[in-house]
Design a protein around this motif. Structure first.
Motif, PDB file in Angstrom:
ATOM      1  N   HIS A  12       0.619  -1.270   0.126  1.00  0.00           N
ATOM      2  CA  HIS A  12      -0.210  -0.045   0.183  1.00  0.00           C
ATOM      3  C   HIS A  12       0.997   1.455  -0.107  1.00  0.00           C
ATOM      4  N   LEU A  13       0.458   2.168  -0.629  1.00  0.00           N
ATOM      5  CA  LEU A  13       1.049   3.502  -0.611  1.00  0.00           C
ATOM      6  C   LEU A  13       1.320   3.974   0.968  1.00  0.00           C
ATOM      7  N   LEU A  14       0.175   3.640   1.680  1.00  0.00           N
ATOM      8  CA  LEU A  14       0.276   4.194   3.017  1.00  0.00           C
ATOM      9  C   LEU A  14       1.124   3.143   3.941  1.00  0.00           C
ATOM     10  N   PHE A  20      -4.995   2.005   6.247  1.00  0.00           N
ATOM     11  CA  PHE A  20      -5.415   1.600   4.995  1.00  0.00           C
ATOM     12  C   PHE A  20      -6.726   0.956   5.426  1.00  0.00           C
ATOM     13  N   LYS A  21      -6.909   0.258   6.080  1.00  0.00           N
ATOM     14  CA  LYS A  21      -7.926  -0.472   6.482  1.00  0.00           C
ATOM     15  C   LYS A  21      -9.197   0.438   7.186  1.00  0.00           C
ATOM     16  N   TYR A  22      -8.831   1.453   7.792  1.00  0.00           N
ATOM     17  CA  TYR A  22      -9.566   2.444   8.084  1.00  0.00           C
ATOM     18  C   TYR A  22     -10.339   3.171   6.787  1.00  0.00           C
ATOM     19  N   ILE A  23      -9.418   3.759   5.950  1.00  0.00           N
ATOM     20  CA  ILE A  23      -9.827   4.026   4.578  1.00  0.00           C
ATOM     21  C   ILE A  23     -10.678   3.380   3.926  1.00  0.00           C
TER      22      ILE A  23
END
Length: 102
Positions: A12-14, A20-23
């Motif tokens: 992931h970019l993050l 990432f899971k939150y987004i």
């Protein structure tokens, strides 16, 4: 001379899997059309170990945004796994556009 440890890139970019899971849970999945969610769920349920080649929902929304900006009349999909990206293309292009696949 000692070789440096191999560091695998974060997929992931993050840099935070929690972020990432939150987004995904708060932004991506709520905006995913129901038909795409059902296709993704079916793909996950019948996974044969190749689901990594399918388009991710967050990537699909990015592709959809680009298609809406470009407003293409014709698209060509080369290689289709379960059709998630092709369906994303069909949902993101004008009604008179033509999508083809090879």
């Amino acid at each position: 001379m000692e070789m440096p440890a191999v560091i695998l890139p974060n997929p992931h970019l993050l840099q935070s899997d929690h972020l990432f899971k939150y987004i995904l849970e708060t932004s991506v999945h709520p905006r995913e059309p129901q038909v795409l969610k059902e296709l993704r769920d079916t793909t996950d349920a019948t996974d044969t170990g190749r689901s990594s080649i399918a388009l991710d929902p967050h990537s699909g929304q990015f592709v959809g945004m680009l298609l809406k900006m470009l407003n293409p009349k014709r698209t060509l999909e080369i290689g289709v796994y379960t059709g998630y990206s092709l369906l994303t293309t069909a949902l993101s292009t004008p009604p008179d556009a033509k999508a083809s696949q090879l």
